[in-house]
Design an enzyme around this catalytic site. Structure first.
Site, PDB file in Angstrom:
ATOM      1  N   ASP A 461     -68.429 -84.431  30.026  1.00 55.61           N
ATOM      2  CA  ASP A 461     -67.934 -85.126  31.212  1.00 55.61           C
ATOM      3  C   ASP A 461     -66.459 -85.121  31.347  1.00 55.61           C
ATOM      4  OD1 ASP A 461     -67.257 -86.419  28.553  1.00 55.61           O
ATOM      5  OD2 ASP A 461     -67.197 -88.415  29.683  1.00 55.61           O
ATOM      6  N   ARG A 465     -59.647 -84.731  31.387  1.00 53.39           N
ATOM      7  CA  ARG A 465     -58.910 -85.594  30.204  1.00 53.39           C
ATOM      8  C   ARG A 465     -59.117 -85.177  29.036  1.00 53.39           C
ATOM      9  NH1 ARG A 465     -62.125 -90.759  32.185  1.00 53.39           N
ATOM     10  NH2 ARG A 465     -63.871 -90.695  30.442  1.00 53.39           N
ATOM     11  N   ASP A 466     -58.635 -85.856  28.016  1.00 54.01           N
ATOM     12  CA  ASP A 466     -58.719 -85.577  26.472  1.00 54.01           C
ATOM     13  C   ASP A 466     -59.896 -86.119  26.228  1.00 54.01           C
ATOM     14  OD1 ASP A 466     -57.746 -88.155  27.034  1.00 54.01           O
ATOM     15  OD2 ASP A 466     -56.486 -88.404  25.218  1.00 54.01           O
ATOM     16  N   GLU A 467     -60.935 -85.517  26.319  1.00 50.60           N
ATOM     17  CA  GLU A 467     -62.562 -85.901  26.122  1.00 50.60           C
ATOM     18  C   GLU A 467     -63.348 -84.703  26.298  1.00 50.60           C
ATOM     19  OE1 GLU A 467     -65.472 -89.489  27.179  1.00 50.60           O
ATOM     20  OE2 GLU A 467     -63.676 -89.557  27.809  1.00 50.60           O
ATOM     21  N   ASP A 474     -75.521 -89.351  29.331  1.00 52.97           N
ATOM     22  CA  ASP A 474     -74.953 -88.680  30.864  1.00 52.97           C
ATOM     23  C   ASP A 474     -75.943 -87.688  31.242  1.00 52.97           C
ATOM     24  OD1 ASP A 474     -72.951 -90.391  29.578  1.00 52.97           O
ATOM     25  OD2 ASP A 474     -71.448 -89.386  30.424  1.00 52.97           O
ATOM     26  N   TRP A 531     -78.601 -93.593  25.550  1.00 49.42           N
ATOM     27  CA  TRP A 531     -77.876 -92.148  25.084  1.00 49.42           C
ATOM     28  C   TRP A 531     -79.172 -91.490  24.079  1.00 49.42           C
ATOM     29  CZ3 TRP A 531     -75.473 -95.733  27.831  1.00 49.42           C
ATOM     30  CH2 TRP A 531     -74.426 -95.332  28.381  1.00 49.42           C
ATOM     31  N   GLU A 743     -66.470 -91.015  37.890  1.00 38.59           N
ATOM     32  CA  GLU A 743     -67.038 -91.649  36.873  1.00 38.59           C
ATOM     33  C   GLU A 743     -67.326 -93.110  37.235  1.00 38.59           C
ATOM     34  OE1 GLU A 743     -65.723 -92.159  32.194  1.00 38.59           O
ATOM     35  OE2 GLU A 743     -64.270 -91.848  33.755  1.00 38.59           O
ATOM     36  N   HIS A 764     -67.528 -86.508  37.227  1.00 39.56           N
ATOM     37  CA  HIS A 764     -68.436 -87.065  36.181  1.00 39.56           C
ATOM     38  C   HIS A 764     -69.582 -87.291  36.839  1.00 39.56           C
ATOM     39  CE1 HIS A 764     -70.259 -89.600  33.444  1.00 39.56           C
ATOM     40  NE2 HIS A 764     -68.993 -89.538  32.534  1.00 39.56           N
TER      41      HIS A 764
END
Length: 871
Positions: A461, A465-467, A474, A531, A743, A764
């Site tokens: 996802d 960014r820092d992910e 998801d 999840w 997102e 996302h």
């Protein structure tokens, strides 16, 4: 109406395909499953099949009776490491055998630990752990005394690699070997490098990068060295000479290392490259050895080296800018017109020491790059020039999520001087949907682009960014959509293998796979509905959509462990009212700072998922012939359903949590009686209307709300929900110029400013899960048997749409359907491939049309009937 009837045309069979692979070199199983497609007259059916394998001139044949033609078990003796075989197939139908298909060549990789001589090798100089370190180059010279017949390179790395032999790049893979749970599974790739090597002097070498192995990963600054501190190549070059002798060049102490011209290369922060540090011809014979030092040899358990089940990451498209705006004397703002994931390739020139900088962002805010959604990802590439004239430059070991870029350091940017190169796993596109609505077509394209941007090594996802993590919930909600758009079976098979490995001993499924430290919110790992259910529901999707029963068998223990964990936590009440529940994550009513604070009771969501997933595990057990387990889980699922009704259902079908997601889950998961379902459907439709047909669901409710409305007789409301364009809605993103799925429903606010929430992405895929409903309701196409061997085509025109066309390349062949509405009526057409049967259900008609294999269906409903239906 017309339905084609059989005739005796020629039967054509395609060459067999191997497992879920697009390329069959270096496969990781000695007994690969085989599939083939058939083209024959309508009504023709396969009664038997015969396979022939040529193993170096030794022919064998084996066959079977029946209709099986997808993922057929290997009927021969197992293949051996490095063995190559040619396979062809013929089929029997109507008493006559077809001609033999063309042959497919399959080549096995290295199956046994003893096959590996290579060890990890990398720079031996001192480095500071926990930091961004300068990458290295490694190489080895070798001499071949004899002519070469063939050569294979088996290669992977601790980190990332790009291999070269005699100055030529090997393959076109990017960001290899990709990200897996490296401790247990490190993918190696196989390349035919026969044309790269030569009799006489040779050099093999590789660029290395930190990648996921030791580069920065995770939130709040992240962590380095999650898998190790070394940056190493593992390569084994095997050469077969014309006299049948073999020569092996493997990574060992004979290799040498030097500093790379890259001064740093991070997935989040970008790449820094100093061309003054380049060594011309470093991977060619006779190159200078100045600055090269002996490598350090490290260890690796060869049992953890695995062949890929997924396609590699490649550049799949190049996109030119739609506009270039000079913002300063040496600065240009570039708009590519599409939010994408990849890198820039730039034509650069300037004096020695001059720096050219590339910055990236998904959106503009007040005319500037909107970098706040990057959080602590710098997304900043820099090249320092050597003054030797113009050149093309592209980073090797990073990727960015962006539509916009600013290039500084170039006074002029010539036409064609910059392109965006799109990166993702090179999956085959299989499904398309086109309607008469430009807005819906753009929405569907946004879903496609969201998948392309986030199916990069893992189903991640937020690629900006820092992910960039593999969130389990998801992909759980998006897998049905993904499995229509692309052949992602091998891709998700690989990821699910890591999910099982990362699962805790008590059955808890991590929030994201592979696991990285997640800070206080996500560490230690806790159970959470939606999840963790990926362990059961995602394999089930792969079985339903691709006909892969094997994935159910491989993942069954993982799914069972998850369900047993839910059973334990729910206790005798059969209501799940504990654990770290995210509920209807990113419900638009949730405040920006707390995306779990939605309208729907989070324990209602958890209890609904518990009942549903347990029922689906029972279904899987039935498919696998595990009858006692099927009975046990079916009983518990029924108890959980009864408990749900007793706890949450009031007044004959209303729910204690009076919210769209609550009703949608209860309806879609079959948790209500028939009468309760109708009451719940009416209340759901009322809530949707009261909201002005604006969406009010998050990750849990969005995949099911359209189906819940449709199933309870509120198709018009489902269409109105889809076609609404005020915030929040799917078409709001289109109206705001979005080219991917966001997102948050309001990632960008109506005034053009970015949502103030700390967690905001413009790429996302989760909320794009509505596309599965679009495929099955607007397009009308749904599988009725695994792999689309039998389909139901039940298009339900609605809204102001006047036409829709759907196409899907199933394992049996292409299925196409269309409907067109005019003043005269509605025309319907469906074409099935050989091997697929179907049932057609048209709106307002009680009759069901049964279609034989390969049939073409055409039907026209006259205007009066149409007008009655619309009213």
């Amino acid at each position: 109406m017309s339905i084609n009837t059989p005739n005796r045309n020629t039967v054509h069979v395609t060459p067999p395909t191997i497992e879920h692979l697009r390329e069959s070199i270096g496969i990781g199983t000695p007994t690969p499953r085989l599939s083939w497609k058939i083209s024959a007259a309508p009504g023709w059916t396969q009664d038997a099949w015969e396979l022939e394998v040529d193993r170096g001139g030794q022919l064998s044949r084996s066959g079977g009776r029946g209709h099986e033609q997808v993922l057929v078990s290997w009927p021969f003796e197992p293949l051996l490491s490095r063995e190559s075989a040619a396979i062809r197939v013929r089929v029997l139908g109507g008493g006559t055998w077809s001609a033999w298909s063309d042959a497919t060549t399959v080549e096995v990789g290295l199956l046994e630990e003893a096959d590996w001589q290579a060890m990890p090798v990398g720079a031996a100089w001192e480095e500071e752990a926990g930091t961004d370190r300068r990458p290295s180059l490694v190489r080895r010279e070798f001499h071949l005394a004899k002519p070469v017949r063939s050569a294979r390179l088996y290669v992977t790395a601790h980190g990332l690699y790009e291999a070269e032999i005699n100055g030529q790049r090997v393959g076109d893979h990017e960001l290899s070997p990709g990200w897996t749970k490296y401790d247990d599974r490190l993918i190696y790739w196989t390349f035919d490098v026969t044309q790269h090597v030569q009799q006489g002097a040779n050099v093999i070498g590789a660029w290395l990068g930190d990648g996921w192995y030791r580069g920065r990963l995770g939130f709040n600054g992240g962590y380095h060295d999650l898998y190790g501190t070394d940056q190493s190549l593992i390569a084994q070059l095997e050469i077969e000479h014309t006299d049948d002798s073999r020569h092996v060049v493997a990574t060992d102490a004979d290799w040498v290392a030097a500093l790379s011209p890259m001064t740093s290369a991070g997935l989040y922060d970008g790449e820094k490259h100093d061309t003054r540090e380049e060594q011309d011809g470093w991977s060619t014979p006779g190159a200078s050895d100045d600055g090269w030092t002996p490598v350090k040899v490290r260890s690796r358990d060869a049992a953890t080296l695995v062949a890929p089940s997924l396609p590699p990451v490649r550049c799949t498209q190049e996109i030119e800018p739609v506009s270039v705006t000079r913002t300063a004397e040496d600065s240009h703002l570039i708009d590519f017109g599409q939010n994408l994931v990849g890198r820039l390739r730039v034509e650069v020139d300037g004096p020695a020491g001059h720096r050219i900088e590339l910055r990236h962002a998904e959106v503009l805010e007040h005319g500037e790059l909107g970098v706040r959604p990057l959080r602590l990802a710098d997304a900043h590439d820099i090249i320092t020039l050597d003054g030797r004239g113009p050149r093309l430059w592209e980073p090797k070991f990073t990727f960015h999520g962006f539509r916009y870029a600013v290039i500084t350091g170039l006074a002029e940017l010539p036409v064609g001087g910059v392109i965006a190169r799109v990166l993702h796993n090179d999956m085959e596109r299989t499904g398309t949907l086109t309607t008469s609505s430009d807005d819906l077509n753009r929405l569907h394209e946004n879903v496609v682009w969201g998948m392309r941007g986030n199916f990069l090594s893992i189903p991640m996802d937020c690629p900006q960014r820092d992910e960039r993590l593999g969130w389990t919930g998801d992909i759980q909600v998006f897998a049905p959509t993904a499995s229509f758009l692309y052949d992602c079976a091998g891709f998700l098979e690989s990821w699910l293998a890591d999910l099982a490995l990362e699962q805790l001993p008590d059955g808890t499924v991590p929030w994201f796979v592979p696991v990285v430290p997640g800070g206080p919110t996500w560490t230690p790992i806790e159970t959470g509905a939606v999840w963790g259910d990926a362990s059961v529901l995602t394999p089930l999707v792969l079985h339903e959509r691709f006909g892969d029963r094997g994935i159910l068998a491989r993942q069954f223990e993982s799914g069972r462990a998850w369900v047993d964990r839910m059973i334990l936590q729910s206790g005798d009440s059969r209501l799940w009212k504990s654990a770290h529940q995210l509920g209807d994550w990113l419900d638009p009513a949730a405040p920006p700072h707390d995306p779990a604070d939605g309208q729907t009771d989070k324990y209602l969501v958890a209890s609904a998922y518990f009942a549903y997933t347990t029922r689906r595990l029972a279904d899987i057990a039935i498919t696998l012939g595990r009858t006692s387990e099927a009975s046990r889980y079916a009983t518990i699922a029924s108890q959980a359903r009864d408990a749900f009704r007793g706890e949450y259902v009031v007044d004959g079908g209303l729910l204690t949590s009076d919210a769209q997601t609550a009703y949608a889950l209860a309806i879609r998961f079959d948790l209500l009686s028939a009468s309760e379902k109708q009451v719940a459907g009416a209340r759901l439709a009322q809530l949707v209307r009261e909201a002005g047909h604006r969406i009010a669901t998050g990750f849990a409710g969005t995949p099911v709300i359209s189906d819940a409305l449709t199933a309870t007789g509120h198709l018009d409301d489902a269409y109105a929900l889809l076609l609404e364009d005020s915030c929040p809605s799917w078409l709001y993103t289109v109206r705001m110029g979005g080219t991917t799925i966001w997102e948050r429903w309001d990632s960008m606010l109506p005034d053009g400013s970015i949502n103030p929430g700390e967690m905001t992405s413009f790429n996302h895929y989760a909320l794009g899960s509505v596309a599965d409903w679009m495929h099955r309701t607007i397009g009308g196409l749904a599988p009725a048997q695994p792999g689309y061997r039998r389909v139901v085509w039940a298009p339900q025109p609605g809204g102001d749409l006047t036409s829709a066309t759907i196409a899907f390349d199933s394992r049996y062949g292409r299925i196409t359907g269309s409907w067109t509405r005019t003043l005269e009526g509605v025309s319907y057409e469906l074409q099935l491939p050989t091997g697929v049967t179907g049932q057609v259900r048209l709106p307002g008609a009680d009759e069901r049309f049964e279609l034989v294999s390969g049939a073409k269906f055409e039907h026209r409903v006259a205007a009066p009937a149409l007008e009655t239906r619309v009213r």
